[in-house]
Design an enzyme around this catalytic site. Sequence first.
Site, PDB file in Angstrom:
ATOM      1  N   GLU A 195       4.687   3.213   3.548  1.00  0.00           N
ATOM      2  CA  GLU A 195       5.319   3.444   2.235  1.00  0.00           C
ATOM      3  C   GLU A 195       5.714   4.913   2.076  1.00  0.00           C
ATOM      4  OE1 GLU A 195       2.810   2.504  -1.128  1.00  0.00           O
ATOM      5  OE2 GLU A 195       4.450   2.714  -2.555  1.00  0.00           O
ATOM      6  N   LYS A 208       7.700  -0.350   3.140  1.00  0.00           N
ATOM      7  CA  LYS A 208       7.659  -0.424   1.674  1.00  0.00           C
ATOM      8  C   LYS A 208       8.367   0.806   1.121  1.00  0.00           C
ATOM      9  CE  LYS A 208       4.557  -0.749  -2.263  1.00  0.00           C
ATOM     10  NZ  LYS A 208       3.448  -1.493  -2.836  1.00  0.00           N
TER      11      LYS A 208
END
Length: 344
Positions: free
Chosen positions: A177, A219
């Site tokens: 992420e 992500k």
Amino acid sequence: MNNHALIDTATALVADNKGLLAMDESTPTCNKRFAALGIPQDEDFRRTYRELLVTTPELSDSISGAILYDETIRQHTQDGTPMIAVLIAAGIIPGIKVDAGTHSLAGHPGEFITEGLDGLRERLRDYARLGARFAKWRAVVAVSDDLPSRGCIEANAHALARYAALSQEAGLVPIVEPEVLMDGDHSLARCREVTEAVQHAMFAQLHSQRVLLEGLILKPNMVVPGKDSPEYTSGSVTAEMIAEATIDCMLRTVPAAVPGVAFLSGGQTPEQATERLNAMHVHCGTRLPWAATFSFSRALQQPVLDIWRGDVANTQAAQRALQQRAECNHAARRGAYLPSMEPA
Ligand code: 13P
């Protein structure tokens, strides 16, 4: 490391038009959200709230996986069942946040590095033993005219890749992420430029660290203008423009070997996040080499918290709100979301 098992888990996380429920807020973040609504900030209320989330009926119709926080993966529901067992029984794949949060990056005012590599191999082994099948690490990148610096991009890309390699070694699918923050007055074009640079650097590091791309999930942030920008405040940027900018950016950076791109919500309203995910499928659906789905925290949970407010009498209504948001995002993944699906 079992490549087949990693690929199976990563593929299952993005299958059937489902997405992820991020419920991995650290204790300080969870407490901050509770405080804003006057909910007591103690372990028992956090446990009760997380039990509400994981016991929501039919959640697995729209949710493939849930990201837990260390406190939650060790907690039990009121009847003594481990939270993680509740998820597994419901057919939801459990995962765990493994980074140790963001800290000021030395020598780089206004920039952050995510800590947590020390002892990570042992912690991952422990989480795998507890039943986790994937792990998440979040890096944040601030944007201004001068930021991010090369040093910040490279340090975070390196840490993400080191964590991803360790996760795969432990048999856990890494959810990488790299979040480009919405804070600031930057334009949509600037967000796109920074997102592209950050992801290029990260995928280069993932390659250097021999991370199996088929066994990870990205992500990312959606490509959106800064919250204080004229584009944002005037509302002149449409969902279609955000969808096009986001997918154009991802097509340049994310190899087709990656099974899925699961967007964070990053401070968008729940409806905005859903509408924009939907627009990606409506306007760009034929161009996607990977699954494009959701891994929202605030955009799934805020309506739930607003209804629950720490009162057991509101539990069912709050669970219904979670079902509705999850169903709207499930529909968005097929380009089938309509504003009329929103609760009145
Ligand atoms: P938001 O969807 O609220 O951005 O959170 C996603 C997440 O997992 C943060 O690490």
